[in-house]
Design a protein around this motif. Structure first.
Motif, PDB file in Angstrom:
ATOM      1  N   TYR A   1      -1.263  -8.788   6.621  1.00 32.94           N
ATOM      2  CA  TYR A   1      -0.471  -7.581   6.839  1.00 32.94           C
ATOM      3  C   TYR A   1      -0.481  -6.737   5.574  1.00 32.94           C
ATOM      4  O   TYR A   1      -0.882  -7.213   4.503  1.00 32.94           O
ATOM      5  CB  TYR A   1       0.974  -7.922   7.240  1.00 32.94           C
ATOM      6  CG  TYR A   1       1.832  -8.387   6.086  1.00 32.94           C
ATOM      7  CD1 TYR A   1       2.622  -7.484   5.366  1.00 32.94           C
ATOM      8  CD2 TYR A   1       1.858  -9.721   5.705  1.00 32.94           C
ATOM      9  CE1 TYR A   1       3.398  -7.907   4.303  1.00 32.94           C
ATOM     10  CE2 TYR A   1       2.635 -10.151   4.652  1.00 32.94           C
ATOM     11  CZ  TYR A   1       3.396  -9.241   3.947  1.00 32.94           C
ATOM     12  OH  TYR A   1       4.154  -9.655   2.875  1.00 32.94           O
TER      13      TYR A   1
ATOM     14  N   ASN B   1      -8.169  -2.572   4.620  1.00 31.19           N
ATOM     15  CA  ASN B   1      -8.919  -2.904   5.833  1.00 31.19           C
ATOM     16  C   ASN B   1     -10.134  -3.775   5.529  1.00 31.19           C
ATOM     17  O   ASN B   1     -10.621  -4.494   6.401  1.00 31.19           O
ATOM     18  CB  ASN B   1      -9.365  -1.642   6.566  1.00 31.19           C
ATOM     19  CG  ASN B   1      -8.241  -0.986   7.327  1.00 31.19           C
ATOM     20  OD1 ASN B   1      -7.202  -1.577   7.582  1.00 31.19           O
ATOM     21  ND2 ASN B   1      -8.446   0.275   7.693  1.00 31.19           N
ATOM     22  N   GLU B   2     -10.626  -3.702   4.311  1.00 29.53           N
ATOM     23  CA  GLU B   2     -11.809  -4.470   3.913  1.00 29.53           C
ATOM     24  C   GLU B   2     -11.435  -5.816   3.286  1.00 29.53           C
ATOM     25  O   GLU B   2     -12.309  -6.536   2.812  1.00 29.53           O
ATOM     26  CB  GLU B   2     -12.646  -3.651   2.910  1.00 29.53           C
ATOM     27  CG  GLU B   2     -13.075  -2.298   3.434  1.00 29.53           C
ATOM     28  CD  GLU B   2     -13.853  -2.386   4.740  1.00 29.53           C
ATOM     29  OE1 GLU B   2     -14.743  -3.268   4.841  1.00 29.53           O
ATOM     30  OE2 GLU B   2     -13.559  -1.614   5.672  1.00 29.53           O
TER      31      GLU B   2
ATOM     32  N   VAL C   1      -4.691   1.892   2.178  1.00 30.31           N
ATOM     33  CA  VAL C   1      -4.750   1.285   3.514  1.00 30.31           C
ATOM     34  C   VAL C   1      -6.205   1.041   3.907  1.00 30.31           C
ATOM     35  O   VAL C   1      -6.552  -0.035   4.407  1.00 30.31           O
ATOM     36  CB  VAL C   1      -4.024   2.160   4.559  1.00 30.31           C
ATOM     37  CG1 VAL C   1      -4.300   1.672   5.976  1.00 30.31           C
ATOM     38  CG2 VAL C   1      -2.528   2.191   4.284  1.00 30.31           C
ATOM     39  N   LEU C   2      -7.062   2.010   3.668  1.00 29.93           N
ATOM     40  CA  LEU C   2      -8.476   1.850   4.009  1.00 29.93           C
ATOM     41  C   LEU C   2      -9.123   0.746   3.177  1.00 29.93           C
ATOM     42  O   LEU C   2      -9.952  -0.018   3.686  1.00 29.93           O
ATOM     43  CB  LEU C   2      -9.219   3.174   3.851  1.00 29.93           C
ATOM     44  CG  LEU C   2      -8.793   4.272   4.837  1.00 29.93           C
ATOM     45  CD1 LEU C   2      -9.505   5.586   4.528  1.00 29.93           C
ATOM     46  CD2 LEU C   2      -8.999   3.853   6.279  1.00 29.93           C
ATOM     47  N   GLN C   3      -8.741   0.637   1.906  1.00 33.19           N
ATOM     48  CA  GLN C   3      -9.224  -0.476   1.082  1.00 33.19           C
ATOM     49  C   GLN C   3      -8.749  -1.809   1.661  1.00 33.19           C
ATOM     50  O   GLN C   3      -9.521  -2.766   1.745  1.00 33.19           O
ATOM     51  CB  GLN C   3      -8.726  -0.339  -0.358  1.00 33.19           C
ATOM     52  CG  GLN C   3      -9.388   0.743  -1.144  1.00 33.19           C
ATOM     53  CD  GLN C   3      -8.784   0.900  -2.536  1.00 33.19           C
ATOM     54  OE1 GLN C   3      -7.638   0.528  -2.774  1.00 33.19           O
ATOM     55  NE2 GLN C   3      -9.566   1.451  -3.450  1.00 33.19           N
TER      56      GLN C   3
ATOM     57  N   LYS D   1      -3.208   6.563   2.165  1.00 28.11           N
ATOM     58  CA  LYS D   1      -4.343   6.367   3.067  1.00 28.11           C
ATOM     59  C   LYS D   1      -5.468   5.579   2.393  1.00 28.11           C
ATOM     60  O   LYS D   1      -6.050   4.674   3.000  1.00 28.11           O
ATOM     61  CB  LYS D   1      -4.852   7.736   3.527  1.00 28.11           C
ATOM     62  CG  LYS D   1      -6.089   7.688   4.382  1.00 28.11           C
ATOM     63  CD  LYS D   1      -6.543   9.097   4.747  1.00 28.11           C
ATOM     64  CE  LYS D   1      -7.869   9.071   5.486  1.00 28.11           C
ATOM     65  NZ  LYS D   1      -8.334  10.422   5.821  1.00 28.11           N
TER      66      LYS D   1
ATOM     67  N   LEU E   1      -4.048   3.841  10.728  1.00 28.26           N
ATOM     68  CA  LEU E   1      -5.381   3.591  10.182  1.00 28.26           C
ATOM     69  C   LEU E   1      -5.604   2.127   9.821  1.00 28.26           C
ATOM     70  O   LEU E   1      -6.733   1.720   9.550  1.00 28.26           O
ATOM     71  CB  LEU E   1      -5.600   4.454   8.937  1.00 28.26           C
ATOM     72  CG  LEU E   1      -5.458   5.958   9.128  1.00 28.26           C
ATOM     73  CD1 LEU E   1      -5.528   6.673   7.785  1.00 28.26           C
ATOM     74  CD2 LEU E   1      -6.510   6.476  10.085  1.00 28.26           C
ATOM     75  N   SER E   2      -4.550   1.333   9.810  1.00 33.68           N
ATOM     76  CA  SER E   2      -4.644  -0.054   9.364  1.00 33.68           C
ATOM     77  C   SER E   2      -5.144  -0.974  10.473  1.00 33.68           C
ATOM     78  O   SER E   2      -4.695  -0.889  11.613  1.00 33.68           O
ATOM     79  CB  SER E   2      -3.284  -0.556   8.886  1.00 33.68           C
ATOM     80  OG  SER E   2      -3.386  -1.904   8.478  1.00 33.68           O
ATOM     81  N   LYS E   3      -6.038  -1.869  10.109  1.00 33.33           N
ATOM     82  CA  LYS E   3      -6.471  -2.898  11.054  1.00 33.33           C
ATOM     83  C   LYS E   3      -5.541  -4.117  10.978  1.00 33.33           C
ATOM     84  O   LYS E   3      -5.621  -5.010  11.809  1.00 33.33           O
ATOM     85  CB  LYS E   3      -7.917  -3.299  10.812  1.00 33.33           C
ATOM     86  CG  LYS E   3      -8.152  -4.183   9.618  1.00 33.33           C
ATOM     87  CD  LYS E   3      -9.596  -4.658   9.560  1.00 33.33           C
ATOM     88  CE  LYS E   3      -9.753  -5.809   8.592  1.00 33.33           C
ATOM     89  NZ  LYS E   3     -11.097  -6.343   8.557  1.00 33.33           N
ATOM     90  N   HIS E   4      -4.667  -4.138   9.981  1.00 35.32           N
ATOM     91  CA  HIS E   4      -3.709  -5.229   9.799  1.00 35.32           C
ATOM     92  C   HIS E   4      -2.351  -4.825  10.353  1.00 35.32           C
ATOM     93  O   HIS E   4      -2.079  -3.637  10.560  1.00 35.32           O
ATOM     94  CB  HIS E   4      -3.552  -5.556   8.308  1.00 35.32           C
ATOM     95  CG  HIS E   4      -4.829  -5.900   7.625  1.00 35.32           C
ATOM     96  ND1 HIS E   4      -5.564  -7.028   7.918  1.00 35.32           N
ATOM     97  CD2 HIS E   4      -5.514  -5.253   6.646  1.00 35.32           C
ATOM     98  CE1 HIS E   4      -6.636  -7.068   7.152  1.00 35.32           C
ATOM     99  NE2 HIS E   4      -6.635  -5.998   6.379  1.00 35.32           N
TER     100      HIS E   4
ATOM    101  N   THR F   1       0.862  -1.183   0.000  1.00 35.00           N
ATOM    102  CA  THR F   1       0.000   0.000   0.000  1.00 35.00           C
ATOM    103  C   THR F   1       0.897   1.231   0.000  1.00 35.00           C
ATOM    104  O   THR F   1       2.042   1.169   0.452  1.00 35.00           O
ATOM    105  CB  THR F   1      -0.941   0.029   1.224  1.00 35.00           C
ATOM    106  OG1 THR F   1      -0.158   0.030   2.421  1.00 35.00           O
ATOM    107  CG2 THR F   1      -1.893  -1.158   1.213  1.00 35.00           C
TER     108      THR F   1
END
Length: 187
Positions: free
Chosen positions: A127, A121-122, A117-119, A114, A156-159, A111
């Motif tokens: 990682y 997350n889905e 990164v948000l994409q 931003k 912002l990452s959930k990973h 990535t």
């Protein structure tokens, strides 16, 4: 710092290093992950290199792009362009990859901002690689240098996040799990 060592075959060849030299350095530095990247060889050579690394290294072994070789490693890393080569829709591409490599293997993607990164997350990932932190001479297609914004975007990452792009051992981040080092590892 947790180390993710990027073993790029072109860089090894350019510096006159053997694969064994790189793996020894990665082990000395306590690398938790080695990613093997080879953009110019055929799948047979890449497979041979993965088998060599596996014999020398007990940590996680990731292959760049060559997901058809998943049985010889612990996971796959792909870039944004590589995702689009699988399917024009990157969400579908990740689903296809996950169906091929299965849940018990690691899947990571690159990535650069931003939005990506948000994409991510889905997506069903383990990682993300985020960067470039600095300009790097090992990749000619670096279009965005994040610099000090990298850590903020990483938050912002959930990973798990691996910082990429001329990352040094001394670099400090709050929201980054792994420092990805290739050329910096073998300077």
């Amino acid at each position: 710092m947790r180390l993710y060592a990027l073993c790029d075959q072109d860089l090894l060849d350019k510096k006159g290093l053997l694969l064994e030299d790189f793996v020894d350095i990665a082990k000395q530095k306590n690398a938790e992950i080695i990613q093997y990247r080879n953009k110019n060889s055929d799948v047979v050579f890449i497979k041979q290199q993965l088998i060599k690394i596996r014999k020398m290294y007990d940590g996680f072994l990731i292959v760049n792009d060559a997901y058809e070789l998943i049985e010889f490693c612990d996971g796959v890393h792909v870039g944004q362009e590589d995702l689009r080569a699988i399917d024009k829709d990157i969400f579908t591409a990740v689903k296809i990859l996950r169906s091929v490599i299965k849940k018990d293997k690691i899947l990571g993607i690159s990535t650069h901002n931003k939005e990506e990164v948000l994409q991510a997350n889905e997506m069903d990932l383990n990682y993300i690689g985020l960067g470039a932190y600095r300009n790097t001479n090992t990749k000619s297609d670096v279009s965005t240098v994040l610099g000090e914004k990298l850590d903020e975007i990483a938050s912002l990452s959930k990973h798990l996040v691996a910082a990429i792009g001329d990352v040094q051992e001394s670099d400090k981040f709050h929201h980054v799990t792994y420092h990805v080092m290739g050329s910096g590892l073998i300077r």
